[in-house]
Design a protein around this motif. Sequence first.
Motif, PDB file in Angstrom:
ATOM      1  N   PRO A   7       0.727  -1.284  -0.007  1.00  0.00           N
ATOM      2  CA  PRO A   7      -0.004   0.157   0.004  1.00  0.00           C
ATOM      3  C   PRO A   7       0.866   1.088  -0.041  1.00  0.00           C
ATOM      4  CG  PRO A   7       0.177  -0.990   2.115  1.00  0.00           C
ATOM      5  CD  PRO A   7       0.734  -1.910   1.277  1.00  0.00           C
ATOM      6  N   ARG A   8       1.007   1.910  -1.112  1.00  0.00           N
ATOM      7  CA  ARG A   8       1.803   2.915  -1.416  1.00  0.00           C
ATOM      8  C   ARG A   8       1.655   4.321  -0.318  1.00  0.00           C
ATOM      9  NH1 ARG A   8       4.812   1.589  -6.257  1.00  0.00           N
ATOM     10  NH2 ARG A   8       3.511  -0.177  -7.243  1.00  0.00           N
ATOM     11  N   GLU A   9       0.594   4.359  -0.039  1.00  0.00           N
ATOM     12  CA  GLU A   9       0.197   5.475   0.838  1.00  0.00           C
ATOM     13  C   GLU A   9       0.294   5.299   2.461  1.00  0.00           C
ATOM     14  OE1 GLU A   9       0.229   8.456  -0.516  1.00  0.00           O
ATOM     15  OE2 GLU A   9       0.298   7.299  -2.412  1.00  0.00           O
ATOM     16  N   ASP A  10       0.377   3.983   2.819  1.00  0.00           N
ATOM     17  CA  ASP A  10       0.312   3.448   4.113  1.00  0.00           C
ATOM     18  C   ASP A  10       1.594   3.802   4.952  1.00  0.00           C
ATOM     19  OD1 ASP A  10       0.364   2.130   6.517  1.00  0.00           O
ATOM     20  OD2 ASP A  10      -1.394   0.768   5.825  1.00  0.00           O
ATOM     21  N   GLN A  11       1.783   4.944   5.731  1.00  0.00           N
ATOM     22  CA  GLN A  11       2.896   5.217   6.361  1.00  0.00           C
ATOM     23  C   GLN A  11       3.552   4.390   7.296  1.00  0.00           C
ATOM     24  OE1 GLN A  11       4.726   7.925   5.228  1.00  0.00           O
ATOM     25  NE2 GLN A  11       3.204   8.063   3.672  1.00  0.00           N
ATOM     26  N   ASP A  12       2.425   3.805   7.838  1.00  0.00           N
ATOM     27  CA  ASP A  12       2.968   2.646   9.054  1.00  0.00           C
ATOM     28  C   ASP A  12       3.603   1.453   8.331  1.00  0.00           C
ATOM     29  OD1 ASP A  12       3.133   1.358  11.739  1.00  0.00           O
ATOM     30  OD2 ASP A  12       1.594  -0.046  10.911  1.00  0.00           O
ATOM     31  N   PHE A  13       3.254   0.916   7.209  1.00  0.00           N
ATOM     32  CA  PHE A  13       4.020  -0.042   6.445  1.00  0.00           C
ATOM     33  C   PHE A  13       5.328   0.298   5.961  1.00  0.00           C
ATOM     34  CE2 PHE A  13      -0.224  -2.804   6.535  1.00  0.00           C
ATOM     35  CZ  PHE A  13       0.283  -3.644   7.004  1.00  0.00           C
TER      36      PHE A  13
END
Length: 179
Positions: A7-13
Amino acid sequence: MTIQPFPREDQDFIAQAEDLLEECFPHAYGGDLARQQMALCLEEDRVALMAAEGDRLIGFVGAIPQYGVTAWELHPLAVTADWRKKGVGRALVAKLEEECAARGCLTLYLGTDDEFFQTSLSQGDLFEDTFQKIEHIQNLRSHPYEFYQKQGFQIVGVLPDANGPGKPDIFMAKRVGKA
């Protein structure tokens, strides 16, 4: 464990992936370099996949289109220490092969550095009897080239001294699309 597009927008990942790069490659991705590498991995023209257990990232793999789209470079592959040798890397690579083939890839390739004298290729001068040395490669200390061989990759060449004297880059490739 689930394998899915990153997920390109998931800051946690993304933060977990940056930490994983530093864990797996501390000599290459310390400090701000892990953040920069993740930004590259998540560019739109690339493939980025992840393995997760709930909200915990346990591995990820990326690929960069080369030669138009007929050859893709696998870069990077990282699996957290407590999930290694449990099929995570194998599952990530298999899914990456499918994704790249669907985008027109014929050959998936990678470079696996021997920066720490882990193979017999780091012993001596690779400019002498190069192909014989490749044919008789020995894994001295858990170098990952054997992992890739188990996934069907073959050694197709080396770049002597790529990482310094006696520290070659080992190039491996696998056909994933229909020629």
